[in-house]
Each structure stands twice: as C-alpha cells, then as structure tokens.
Design a protein around this motif. Structure first.
Motif, PDB file in Angstrom:
ATOM      1  N   GLY A 168       0.827  -1.202   0.000  1.00 17.47           N
ATOM      2  CA  GLY A 168       0.000   0.000   0.000  1.00 17.47           C
ATOM      3  C   GLY A 168       0.860   1.251   0.000  1.00 17.47           C
ATOM      4  O   GLY A 168       0.357   2.370   0.042  1.00 17.47           O
ATOM      5  N   HIS A 169       2.158   1.064  -0.047  1.00 14.61           N
ATOM      6  CA  HIS A 169       3.077   2.199   0.053  1.00 14.61           C
ATOM      7  C   HIS A 169       3.582   2.626  -1.318  1.00 14.61           C
ATOM      8  O   HIS A 169       3.087   3.564  -1.922  1.00 14.61           O
ATOM      9  CB  HIS A 169       4.215   1.814   1.002  1.00 14.61           C
ATOM     10  N   SER A 170       4.606   1.902  -1.809  1.00 15.21           N
ATOM     11  CA  SER A 170       5.122   2.209  -3.160  1.00 15.21           C
ATOM     12  C   SER A 170       5.910   1.004  -3.652  1.00 15.21           C
ATOM     13  O   SER A 170       6.054   0.020  -2.925  1.00 15.21           O
ATOM     14  CB  SER A 170       6.030   3.436  -3.124  1.00 15.21           C
ATOM     15  N   LEU A 171       6.444   1.117  -4.854  1.00 14.20           N
ATOM     16  CA  LEU A 171       7.253   0.024  -5.389  1.00 14.20           C
ATOM     17  C   LEU A 171       8.596  -0.009  -4.663  1.00 14.20           C
ATOM     18  O   LEU A 171       9.095   1.033  -4.240  1.00 14.20           O
ATOM     19  CB  LEU A 171       7.501   0.229  -6.884  1.00 14.20           C
ATOM     20  N   LYS A 172       9.182  -1.194  -4.543  1.00 12.12           N
ATOM     21  CA  LYS A 172      10.501  -1.286  -3.905  1.00 12.12           C
ATOM     22  C   LYS A 172      11.551  -1.053  -4.985  1.00 12.12           C
ATOM     23  O   LYS A 172      11.271  -1.232  -6.182  1.00 12.12           O
ATOM     24  CB  LYS A 172      10.683  -2.678  -3.296  1.00 12.12           C
ATOM     25  N   SER A 173      12.763  -0.718  -4.549  1.00 10.69           N
ATOM     26  CA  SER A 173      13.801  -0.427  -5.560  1.00 10.69           C
ATOM     27  C   SER A 173      14.089  -1.667  -6.397  1.00 10.69           C
ATOM     28  O   SER A 173      14.372  -1.575  -7.594  1.00 10.69           O
ATOM     29  CB  SER A 173      15.073   0.073  -4.892  1.00 10.69           C
ATOM     30  N   LEU A 174      13.962  -2.859  -5.782  1.00  9.39           N
ATOM     31  CA  LEU A 174      14.198  -4.087  -6.547  1.00  9.39           C
ATOM     32  C   LEU A 174      13.147  -4.258  -7.649  1.00  9.39           C
ATOM     33  O   LEU A 174      13.470  -4.689  -8.763  1.00  9.39           O
ATOM     34  CB  LEU A 174      14.203  -5.303  -5.603  1.00  9.39           C
ATOM     35  N   ASP A 175      11.888  -3.870  -7.348  1.00  7.58           N
ATOM     36  CA  ASP A 175      10.831  -3.969  -8.363  1.00  7.58           C
ATOM     37  C   ASP A 175      11.201  -3.101  -9.570  1.00  7.58           C
ATOM     38  O   ASP A 175      11.117  -3.545 -10.720  1.00  7.58           O
ATOM     39  CB  ASP A 175       9.497  -3.458  -7.800  1.00  7.58           C
ATOM     40  N   LEU A 176      11.633  -1.869  -9.283  1.00  3.94           N
ATOM     41  CA  LEU A 176      11.965  -0.941 -10.372  1.00  3.94           C
ATOM     42  C   LEU A 176      13.155  -1.446 -11.166  1.00  3.94           C
ATOM     43  O   LEU A 176      13.140  -1.450 -12.395  1.00  3.94           O
ATOM     44  CB  LEU A 176      12.261   0.452  -9.792  1.00  3.94           C
ATOM     45  N   LEU A 177      14.187  -1.892 -10.439  1.00  2.00           N
ATOM     46  CA  LEU A 177      15.396  -2.375 -11.120  1.00  2.00           C
ATOM     47  C   LEU A 177      15.093  -3.571 -12.014  1.00  2.00           C
ATOM     48  O   LEU A 177      15.536  -3.630 -13.158  1.00  2.00           O
ATOM     49  CB  LEU A 177      16.452  -2.785 -10.085  1.00  2.00           C
ATOM     50  N   THR A 178      14.329  -4.514 -11.481  1.00  2.06           N
ATOM     51  CA  THR A 178      14.034  -5.725 -12.257  1.00  2.06           C
ATOM     52  C   THR A 178      13.198  -5.385 -13.474  1.00  2.06           C
ATOM     53  O   THR A 178      13.532  -5.788 -14.595  1.00  2.06           O
ATOM     54  CB  THR A 178      13.306  -6.761 -11.381  1.00  2.06           C
ATOM     55  N   MET A 179      12.122  -4.622 -13.258  1.00  2.00           N
ATOM     56  CA  MET A 179      11.247  -4.314 -14.396  1.00  2.00           C
ATOM     57  C   MET A 179      11.996  -3.516 -15.455  1.00  2.00           C
ATOM     58  O   MET A 179      11.833  -3.736 -16.641  1.00  2.00           O
ATOM     59  CB  MET A 179      10.010  -3.570 -13.914  1.00  2.00           C
ATOM     60  N   LYS A 180      12.889  -2.610 -15.010  1.00  2.00           N
ATOM     61  CA  LYS A 180      13.648  -1.802 -15.964  1.00  2.00           C
ATOM     62  C   LYS A 180      14.573  -2.692 -16.804  1.00  2.00           C
ATOM     63  O   LYS A 180      14.738  -2.462 -17.998  1.00  2.00           O
ATOM     64  CB  LYS A 180      14.463  -0.757 -15.187  1.00  2.00           C
ATOM     65  N   SER A 181      15.146  -3.712 -16.148  1.00  2.00           N
ATOM     66  CA  SER A 181      16.119  -4.520 -16.910  1.00  2.00           C
ATOM     67  C   SER A 181      15.446  -5.555 -17.808  1.00  2.00           C
ATOM     68  O   SER A 181      16.120  -6.140 -18.655  1.00  2.00           O
ATOM     69  CB  SER A 181      17.133  -5.171 -15.972  1.00  2.00           C
ATOM     70  N   ILE A 182      14.142  -5.797 -17.639  1.00  2.00           N
ATOM     71  CA  ILE A 182      13.510  -6.774 -18.548  1.00  2.00           C
ATOM     72  C   ILE A 182      12.433  -6.163 -19.453  1.00  2.00           C
ATOM     73  O   ILE A 182      11.868  -6.853 -20.281  1.00  2.00           O
ATOM     74  CB  ILE A 182      12.921  -7.979 -17.771  1.00  2.00           C
ATOM     75  N   ASP A 183      12.181  -4.852 -19.300  1.00  4.18           N
ATOM     76  CA  ASP A 183      11.028  -4.306 -20.034  1.00  4.18           C
ATOM     77  C   ASP A 183      11.214  -4.287 -21.547  1.00  4.18           C
ATOM     78  O   ASP A 183      10.235  -4.257 -22.287  1.00  4.18           O
ATOM     79  CB  ASP A 183      10.617  -2.926 -19.490  1.00  4.18           C
TER      80      ASP A 183
END
Ligand SMILES: Nc1nc2c(ncn2[C@@H]2O[C@H](COP(=O)(O)OP(=O)(O)OP(=O)(O)O)[C@@H](O)[C@H]2O)c(=O)[nH]1
Ligand SMILES: [Mg+2]
Length: 430
Positions: A168-183
């Motif tokens: 309910g807070h925000s995305l974690k840095s790992l979420d952003l890093l992973t999605m960025k590297s596979i998008d």
C-alpha cells in the motif's frame, strides 16, 4: 485451374440488377471458396494445440503458485520455497492442459529466493539471463541448416507476471530495477498480489502510485492492442492496471453455490467476483483476449530486437557504408577475410614475440655460458699453479729424503765404526 476460372461468372449481379431483372437469389447454407480460410486456421490450430510460456517474478510466498493454479484451474505440484537461498533460481514446470477440445502446453517459470538477497543485481540477473537464453536457443534453431520448428519447443517467455507486494506504500527499488532490466525483453503485466490484504481506498491510491512510478522511471509495461474495436472494448479493463489479484484453489460455499474463494472470520472473498478483486479481468485479458497478441509481441518485437542486436554484434548489417544493400554472403565473406587477416596478424605477432623471447633466452644462456667458461678457466689456472707448487714441494721433499738417507747411511757407518772400536778395546783389556 483453367476449368475453375470458367465457372466463375463474369458479371456478379448487384442489388440494382437483382431488382431490375427480378433475379432469384439463393442464400448458401455452408461456406465456400476462400471464405473458409479462417476455419482452416481454427482446425489446424486445434489439431496442433497451443503453447504459452509465463514467467512469474515475485518474492517468496507472495502467491505465485496459487495464482497460476487459480488461473488455469489446475494444481501444479509445487513445494514452498525457503527464504534462505544464497541466490535467485528459477523453477520451470511444463504441463499439458485441455479445455473442451483445446490443448495447451503451458510452461510456468517461477522465481525462487527472489527478494531475499542483499545484492539486488544478483536478484534480477538470473531472470534477465533466462529470458535471453530462450531467445538465443530460438535464434540458434533459426540459424540451423536443418530446422525442425514443428518439434521444437519454443520456450521464449510470452508474458511476465510481476507480483508486487501489497504494501500500500510504493514500489521497492528491486521492483523498479528488475522491471527496468527486462522491459525491453518481455511483456510485463504488473499485479498487486494478495490484494485482499489491502483496503479498497488504499488499493486505488496504491494503484495510481505504482503507475506514476512506472511512468516516471520510464518502465515499459505491456501495451494492450488498440487496433480493432472489439479488442479495445475487451481490453477496457486495462484501466485498472496493475491488476489487484487474489488467488485460491479452495472452494467455499456461497448461498447454494460452491465458488473459489478465501474464507475469513468476517466473510468470504470470491476470487471470481469482480467487486472483490481483478482476477477475472486478468484471466480474460491474459487468456481470452490477448494471448495471441502477447505471443506476437514476443516474436515480432522482443525477439526481433534481440535478434537484431545479436546479428549487429556479430557484424551483420543490411546496408553498407554507402547505404547500398549488402548481401548476407558478402558480409560473411568480408567477415571471414577480416577474421583471416586478424589470425595472420596475431600469428605474426606471436612469432615475433616468440623470436624475441628466444633471443633473450639465448643471450642469457650465452652470458651464463661465458661466466661458466671464465670460472672454469680460472679454476684451471689455479689448479695448474697448485700442481706446479706441489711439484716443487715434492721435488724438495725428495731431495730432503735423499739427504736424509745419505746422513742416515753416514751415521750408520760412524755407529758401526764406533761399535767395532769398542769391541776391539774390550778384547784388548781382556
Ligand atoms: N491472503 C492471501 N493469501 C494468499 C493469496 N495467494 C496465496 N496466498 C497464500 O500465501 C501462501 C503462499 O502462497 P504460494 O502460492 O505458495 O506462494 P509462492 O509465491 O508460490 O511461494 P514460493 O513458491 O514458496 O515462493 C499460501 O499460504 C497461500 O494460501 C492471496 O491472494 N491472498
Ligand atoms: Mg510457489
């Protein structure tokens, strides 16, 4: 072929002709001509069966296995993972499913130990490597002289379901890093997992927060097709992205019906109730409306990008420096020549280096030899001097021995003379 052409009427009457000439029109019962083409495709697809590959990325225990089982109404046996793996791994499961006459070969790849690592790169790199490895396998199959696409099991990932923690807070840095590297490699569909643990108001705010974060970090998620009206209408639920999902394979009683849901002290959450969560929207979007588009996007966009990057890295290009098209053979020949020249250059360099080393070794050996020779000469001279010295001493000793013998003989004579005189004296006294 010629006979068939004769059968086609040269003039097809239009509505006006029909009215004017009062032509009787017959409506056909079956399908004829190329109108049947779609049926051929349907029959062939049903006969061949379908295949679909899903990658589930999410923290340990976030509900990956439950959601997949709920989506496909199956039970892929899966042991719970531990939080203490030293690195991230991938669990691959393949199964054959059937719904009425339709066969589906489903491959599910799930992360193991994701989110439990201190090193973030170590968390997403295995996922990136897996996606690339499947593209590489397909490219290698494509480049083979004897290809067997009918038997080949295409394991390229068609969709990545990215499970976001329901904080309910925000995305974690790992979420952003992973999605960025596979998008740029896969169709990402973000999901808020275990959405039953978050209140309705918080969920809406959380959803818009996630979407804003994805946009501000320039992360590309799967774009739903918008080329025809039916698909657009079917995809109208994409406004609810990321899908807030709840999974359950348990059946609970609601009134007189048995439904899939989760039983809580305060009530029942029905997985397939659109007021409770977005599960149905996700299932419709994933399986009913866009499965073929996800596969097309994988093949025509993500794989194409990989193939293009790979071939460019290998030196292939479509146009030369003069912007003129170049043939594959020309590039191959040029590359071969370049490689041959490089080999020659390296061989020459190696030879040169080898000769230099030999020369250096020769000089060192020559110096050592000279040193040894000098040492030998010195020792030889020293030995000769010693011999001469010893020879002199020997001669001196021999002379001394001779002198000694002479003295000894003389003293013996004197002694004998004395003894004789003493004997004579004694006799005389008698
Ligand atoms: N509240 C709630 N619990 C869920 C939901 N989905 C799964 N669970 C529960 O969460 C626990 C873990 O679910 P799994 O599906 O095994 O999670 P997973 O991500 O596959 O776990 P690993 O494979 O061990 O990483 C189980 O007890 C599930 O019953 C959900 O939507 N809401
Ligand atoms: Mg699991």
């Amino acid at each position: 072929m010629a006979e068939k052409t004769k059968c086609i009427p040269s003039h097809i009457p239009n509505d006006e002709d029909i009215q004017k000439e009062n032509i009787r029109c017959l409506t056909t019962i079956g399908h004829f001509g190329f109108e049947c083409l779609p049926y051929q495709l349907v029959n062939r697809s049903i006969h061949q069966g379908f295949s679909f590959n899903i990658l589930c990325v999410g923290e340990t225990g976030i509900g990956k296995s439950t959601l997949i089982n709920t989506l496909f109404n199956t039970n892929l046996k899966d042991k719970k993972s531990s939080h203490f793996y030293s690195n991230v791994g991938l669990k691959i499961q393949t199964c054959e499913l059937q719904e009425s006459k339709v066969q589906l070969k489903l491959t599910v790849v799930k992360t193991v130990g994701y989110g439990d690592q201190i090193n973030k790169e170590a968390s997403y790199q295995p996922v990136v490597d897996y996606i690339d490895a499947q593209f590489e396998a397909f490219l290698q199959e494509e480049l083979r002289i004897k290809r067997s696409f009918f038997e080949y099991h295409d394991t390229r990932v068609h969709v990545c379901l990215y499970f976001i923690s329901p904080t309910g807070h925000s995305l974690k840095s790992l979420d952003l890093l992973t999605m960025k590297s596979i998008d740029s490699k896969v169709n990402i569909i973000p999901l808020i997992a275990k959405a039953d643990t978050i209140s309705k108001n918080d969920l809406q705010k959380f959803k818009s927060k996630i979407m804003n974060e994805l946009i501000s970090n320039n992360i590309q998620i799967y774009q739903f097709p918008s080329d025809d009206e039916t698909t657009v209408q079917a995809n109208s639920s994409t406004g609810v992205l990321p899908f807030a999902v709840v999974g359950s394979i348990d059946e609970v009683k609601v009134g007189k019906r048995m439904v899939r849901g989760r039983h809580y002290p305060w009530g029942i959450l029905q997985v397939e109730n659109e007021n409770h969560c977005d599960f149905v929207k996700l299932r419709d979007m994933l399986l009913c409306t866009n499965m073929e588009d996800l596969k097309d996007q994988t093949h025509f966009y993500h794989y194409e990008c990989y193939r293009c990057r790979k071939l460019q890295k290998m030196g292939f290009t479509d146009v030369g420096p003069d912007n003129q098209p170049v043939s594959f053979q020309e590039i191959y020949e040029a590359k071969r020549q370049e490689f041959y020249d490089q080999c020659q250059r390296e061989e020459k360099q190696l030879k040169h280096r080898f000769m230099q080393r030999v020369k250096e070794k020769e000089t060192t050996l020559k110096d050592a030899e000279k040193e040894l020779q000098d040492k030998f000469e010195h020792l030889k001279r020293f030995q000769q001097e010693e011999i001469i010295k010893l020879e002199g001493e020997r001669r001196k000793l021999e002379e001394e021995i001779i002198d000694f013998c002479k003295t000894k003989a003389a003293s013996e004579n004197v002694q004998a003379q004395l003894c004789a005189n003493m004997r004579k004296d004694k006799e005389r006294k008698k």
